[in-house]
Scaffold this motif. Structure first.
Motif, PDB file in Angstrom:
ATOM      1  N   LEU A  57       0.821  -1.215   0.000  1.00 32.01           N
ATOM      2  CA  LEU A  57       0.000   0.000   0.000  1.00 32.01           C
ATOM      3  C   LEU A  57       0.856   1.266   0.000  1.00 32.01           C
ATOM      4  O   LEU A  57       0.363   2.342  -0.319  1.00 32.01           O
ATOM      5  CB  LEU A  57      -0.963   0.002   1.185  1.00 32.01           C
ATOM      6  N   ARG A  58       2.137   1.139   0.346  1.00 29.90           N
ATOM      7  CA  ARG A  58       3.057   2.281   0.256  1.00 29.90           C
ATOM      8  C   ARG A  58       3.737   2.342  -1.104  1.00 29.90           C
ATOM      9  O   ARG A  58       4.573   3.189  -1.347  1.00 29.90           O
ATOM     10  CB  ARG A  58       4.094   2.221   1.367  1.00 29.90           C
ATOM     11  N   GLY A  59       3.349   1.406  -1.998  1.00 30.73           N
ATOM     12  CA  GLY A  59       3.860   1.451  -3.355  1.00 30.73           C
ATOM     13  C   GLY A  59       5.016   0.533  -3.656  1.00 30.73           C
ATOM     14  O   GLY A  59       5.593   0.598  -4.733  1.00 30.73           O
ATOM     15  N   HIS A  60       5.360  -0.348  -2.732  1.00 31.84           N
ATOM     16  CA  HIS A  60       6.466  -1.277  -2.955  1.00 31.84           C
ATOM     17  C   HIS A  60       5.925  -2.564  -3.572  1.00 31.84           C
ATOM     18  O   HIS A  60       5.641  -3.520  -2.868  1.00 31.84           O
ATOM     19  CB  HIS A  60       7.202  -1.575  -1.649  1.00 31.84           C
ATOM     20  N   VAL A  61       5.731  -2.549  -4.885  1.00 27.80           N
ATOM     21  CA  VAL A  61       5.239  -3.738  -5.586  1.00 27.80           C
ATOM     22  C   VAL A  61       6.274  -4.150  -6.630  1.00 27.80           C
ATOM     23  O   VAL A  61       6.976  -3.315  -7.203  1.00 27.80           O
ATOM     24  CB  VAL A  61       3.869  -3.495  -6.257  1.00 27.80           C
ATOM     25  N   LEU A  62       6.381  -5.439  -6.852  1.00 27.05           N
ATOM     26  CA  LEU A  62       7.279  -5.944  -7.881  1.00 27.05           C
ATOM     27  C   LEU A  62       6.666  -5.662  -9.251  1.00 27.05           C
ATOM     28  O   LEU A  62       5.510  -6.010  -9.477  1.00 27.05           O
ATOM     29  CB  LEU A  62       7.465  -7.452  -7.730  1.00 27.05           C
ATOM     30  N   PRO A  63       7.414  -5.059 -10.165  1.00 26.70           N
ATOM     31  CA  PRO A  63       6.840  -4.811 -11.483  1.00 26.70           C
ATOM     32  C   PRO A  63       6.596  -6.104 -12.260  1.00 26.70           C
ATOM     33  O   PRO A  63       5.677  -6.187 -13.069  1.00 26.70           O
ATOM     34  CB  PRO A  63       7.871  -3.928 -12.183  1.00 26.70           C
ATOM     35  N   ARG A  64       7.411  -7.122 -11.990  1.00 28.87           N
ATOM     36  CA  ARG A  64       7.258  -8.423 -12.632  1.00 28.87           C
ATOM     37  C   ARG A  64       7.564  -9.506 -11.614  1.00 28.87           C
ATOM     38  O   ARG A  64       8.491  -9.370 -10.826  1.00 28.87           O
ATOM     39  CB  ARG A  64       8.237  -8.603 -13.784  1.00 28.87           C
ATOM     40  N   LEU A  85       2.071   0.745 -10.685  1.00 35.52           N
ATOM     41  CA  LEU A  85       1.617   1.563  -9.570  1.00 35.52           C
ATOM     42  C   LEU A  85       1.230   2.932 -10.103  1.00 35.52           C
ATOM     43  O   LEU A  85       2.052   3.618 -10.703  1.00 35.52           O
ATOM     44  CB  LEU A  85       2.743   1.697  -8.538  1.00 35.52           C
ATOM     45  N   ARG A  86      -0.018   3.297  -9.905  1.00 34.95           N
ATOM     46  CA  ARG A  86      -0.456   4.649 -10.263  1.00 34.95           C
ATOM     47  C   ARG A  86      -0.204   5.544  -9.069  1.00 34.95           C
ATOM     48  O   ARG A  86      -0.436   5.163  -7.927  1.00 34.95           O
ATOM     49  CB  ARG A  86      -1.933   4.656 -10.654  1.00 34.95           C
ATOM     50  N   PRO A  96      -1.984   0.143  -6.737  1.00 35.52           N
ATOM     51  CA  PRO A  96      -1.287  -0.864  -7.512  1.00 35.52           C
ATOM     52  C   PRO A  96      -2.318  -1.707  -8.257  1.00 35.52           C
ATOM     53  O   PRO A  96      -3.433  -1.916  -7.770  1.00 35.52           O
ATOM     54  CB  PRO A  96      -0.538  -1.690  -6.462  1.00 35.52           C
ATOM     55  N   SER A  97      -1.961  -2.155  -9.429  1.00 37.03           N
ATOM     56  CA  SER A  97      -2.834  -3.041 -10.196  1.00 37.03           C
ATOM     57  C   SER A  97      -1.958  -3.906 -11.082  1.00 37.03           C
ATOM     58  O   SER A  97      -0.761  -3.654 -11.240  1.00 37.03           O
ATOM     59  CB  SER A  97      -3.838  -2.235 -11.028  1.00 37.03           C
TER      60      SER A  97
END
Length: 105
Positions: A57-64, A85-86, A96-97
């Motif tokens: 939720l703080r924007g730390h998502v793996l792009p792949r 991440l928008r 994130p989506s």
């Protein structure tokens, strides 16, 4: 088979396309979409790089990510997930989506 997911940072609400639960071995509309449910189905050996809910939720998502999933039936499947991440104009995470694809066919 493919599916999509979306997570609003402001509300915490998640939405899954009908195909996303199918990728996980679940019937569409049989469960409430949640990050915890998704992570529970990820093979324990693949959980290391996955963000915690608060980090996501703080924007730390793996792009792949290529993740092995263990469906409730015990079947092992591999998913390729592409995430984005928008951001809000001030740079804070909005949502994130992503989309996931069953790479087993």
């Amino acid at each position: 088979m493919s599916g999509a997911w979306h997570w609003s940072c402001a509300s915490g609400q998640q939405r899954w396309s009908p195909g996303f639960p199918r990728l996980l071995g679940l019937a569409p509309r049989s469960v409430t979409p949640s990050y915890a449910l998704f992570v529970d189905l990820v093979d324990p050996g693949d959980r290391g790089p996955i963000a915690s809910p608060s980090d996501a939720l703080r924007g730390h998502v793996l792009p792949r990510a290529l993740l092995r999933m263990i469906r409730p039936s015990g079947e092992l499947r591999s998913l390729s997930d592409l995430s984005e991440l928008r951001l809000l104009p001030d740079g804070r995470p909005l949502a994130p989506s992503g989309v996931a694809l069953d790479v087993n066919g």
